[in-house]
Design a protein around this motif. Structure first.
Motif, mmCIF file in Angstrom:
data_model
loop_
_atom_site.group_PDB
_atom_site.id
_atom_site.type_symbol
_atom_site.label_atom_id
_atom_site.label_comp_id
_atom_site.label_asym_id
_atom_site.label_seq_id
_atom_site.Cartn_x
_atom_site.Cartn_y
_atom_site.Cartn_z
ATOM 1 N N VAL A 1 32.992 -13.590 -15.679
ATOM 2 C CA VAL A 1 31.850 -14.182 -14.975
ATOM 3 C C VAL A 1 32.020 -15.690 -14.822
ATOM 4 O O VAL A 1 31.735 -16.248 -13.765
ATOM 5 C CB VAL A 1 30.542 -13.865 -15.731
ATOM 6 C CG1 VAL A 1 29.351 -14.542 -15.067
ATOM 7 C CG2 VAL A 1 30.324 -12.365 -15.811
ATOM 8 N N LEU A 2 32.476 -16.354 -15.875
ATOM 9 C CA LEU A 2 32.750 -17.788 -15.849
ATOM 10 C C LEU A 2 34.189 -18.029 -16.255
ATOM 11 O O LEU A 2 34.678 -17.398 -17.190
ATOM 12 C CB LEU A 2 31.813 -18.533 -16.802
ATOM 13 C CG LEU A 2 30.319 -18.511 -16.489
ATOM 14 C CD1 LEU A 2 29.518 -19.081 -17.651
ATOM 15 C CD2 LEU A 2 30.018 -19.302 -15.219
ATOM 16 N N ASP A 3 34.847 -18.959 -15.573
ATOM 17 C CA ASP A 3 36.264 -19.178 -15.821
ATOM 18 C C ASP A 3 36.559 -20.663 -16.004
ATOM 19 O O ASP A 3 36.472 -21.447 -15.054
ATOM 20 C CB ASP A 3 37.081 -18.625 -14.644
ATOM 21 C CG ASP A 3 38.578 -18.714 -14.877
ATOM 22 O OD1 ASP A 3 39.004 -18.762 -16.053
ATOM 23 O OD2 ASP A 3 39.325 -18.743 -13.885
ATOM 24 N N ASP A 4 36.845 -21.075 -17.236
ATOM 25 C CA ASP A 4 37.351 -22.402 -17.561
ATOM 26 C C ASP A 4 36.427 -23.521 -17.055
ATOM 27 O O ASP A 4 36.844 -24.407 -16.319
ATOM 28 C CB ASP A 4 38.758 -22.574 -16.994
ATOM 29 C CG ASP A 4 39.488 -23.752 -17.633
ATOM 30 O OD1 ASP A 4 39.124 -24.145 -18.752
ATOM 31 O OD2 ASP A 4 40.411 -24.291 -16.987
ATOM 32 N N ILE A 5 35.168 -23.462 -17.473
ATOM 33 C CA ILE A 5 34.188 -24.481 -17.083
ATOM 34 C C ILE A 5 34.249 -25.654 -18.057
ATOM 35 O O ILE A 5 34.120 -25.477 -19.271
ATOM 36 C CB ILE A 5 32.753 -23.911 -17.090
ATOM 37 C CG1 ILE A 5 32.647 -22.704 -16.141
ATOM 38 C CG2 ILE A 5 31.738 -24.992 -16.739
ATOM 39 C CD1 ILE A 5 32.701 -23.054 -14.685
#
Length: 265
Positions: free
Chosen positions: A40-44
């Motif tokens: 869902v989230l990638d490397d924020i």
């Protein structure tokens, strides 16, 4: 300074000032789905400075609310780390007030959980109601309040937590345009008066530009930081201001490009 380790959320507990209200470092989040793990989230990676107002913008399903929940400590990242300067306060799209309590007692409950002495709670609740322009509403029940008034009480309750960081998940999305416009003014005033840091989730581009010092655009799933804008337009701003409209048009075009690239809407 707060220290963080992978997959945990840490809160600064010492008196030394930290150089951020929130620090998100290389955060990713996956959920189990029918086809396996869904990213869902990638490397924020994102910092929110003390006293800064940042909006998170993106298409539906890009992970904005997921990221806010991680910063709030309601869930843990699959990778990366999150640090905050103290415990954040969270305000949702729905007011989530207890209907059997008055406006003042809803705020007092947050004060009680914070450890404020019983003798001081009434006065502090009255002060916070006055801050959100609801003086004289202490004894009103939730059903006696309009939608905008309920959100003001919810904001006062969030401020009652005395947090340095206020997390807001589309708090005005369900309100009519005029009420939302008024609450934009009120939130800007309260932010400037209190010096609280704000991380504000929205899918409304003009709302993002009107409120924020910085707009962060997330790509469609998996959510990645696609671009950031520093908003140099002086406050107070109006939603119809030419400068707000111009920057909103630029950001909207970038958002449309993200949606086209990922085939989502």
């Amino acid at each position: 300074m707060a220290t963080t380790t992978a997959t945990t959320t840490e809160v600064a507990k010492d008196a030394t000032a930290v150089p951020y209200a929130a620090r998100i470092e290389h955060v990713s989040k996956s959920f189990a789905g029918p086809a396996g793990q869904q990213l869902v989230l990638d490397d924020i990676t994102l910092d929110v400075a003390p006293g800064e107002f940042v909006t998170l913008l993106g298409a539906s399903g890009c992970g904005k609310s997921t990221l806010l929940n991680l910063v709030a400590g309601l869930d843990l990242p699959s990778a990366g780390s999150i640090g905050t300067d103290g415990r954040p306060a969270l305000m949702f799209q729905e007011h989530a007030l207890f209907p059997w309590l008055t406006a003042g007692k809803n705020i007092e409950l947050a004060l009680k959980l914070r450890g404020v002495a019983k003798a001081e709670r009434r006065q502090e609740a009255e002060r916070l109601l006055e801050l959100v322009r609801l003086k004289g509403s202490y004894g009103k029940r939730v059903h006696e309040l309009s939608g905008g008034m309920r959100q003001r009480v919810a904001l006062a309750r969030a401020l009652a937590q005395d947090s340095r960081l206020l997390l807001m998940d589309e708090p005005f999305a369900a309100l009519d345009a005029i009420t939302r416009d008024v609450l934009h003014d009120e939130l800007t005033r309260i932010w400037r008066e209190t010096g609280v840091s704000v991380l504000f989730v929205t899918h409304n581009v003009r709302e993002a530009v009107r409120l924020a010092q910085r707009v962060v655009l997330l790509s469609s799933r998996p959510g990645r930081i696609a671009r950031e804008w520093t908003v140099g337009i002086p406050q107070p701003r109006r939603i119809e201001d030419a400068a707000v409209a111009e920057l909103s048009a630029e950001i909207t075009e970038e958002l449309r490009g993200e949606i086209r690239r990922h085939g989502r809407h």
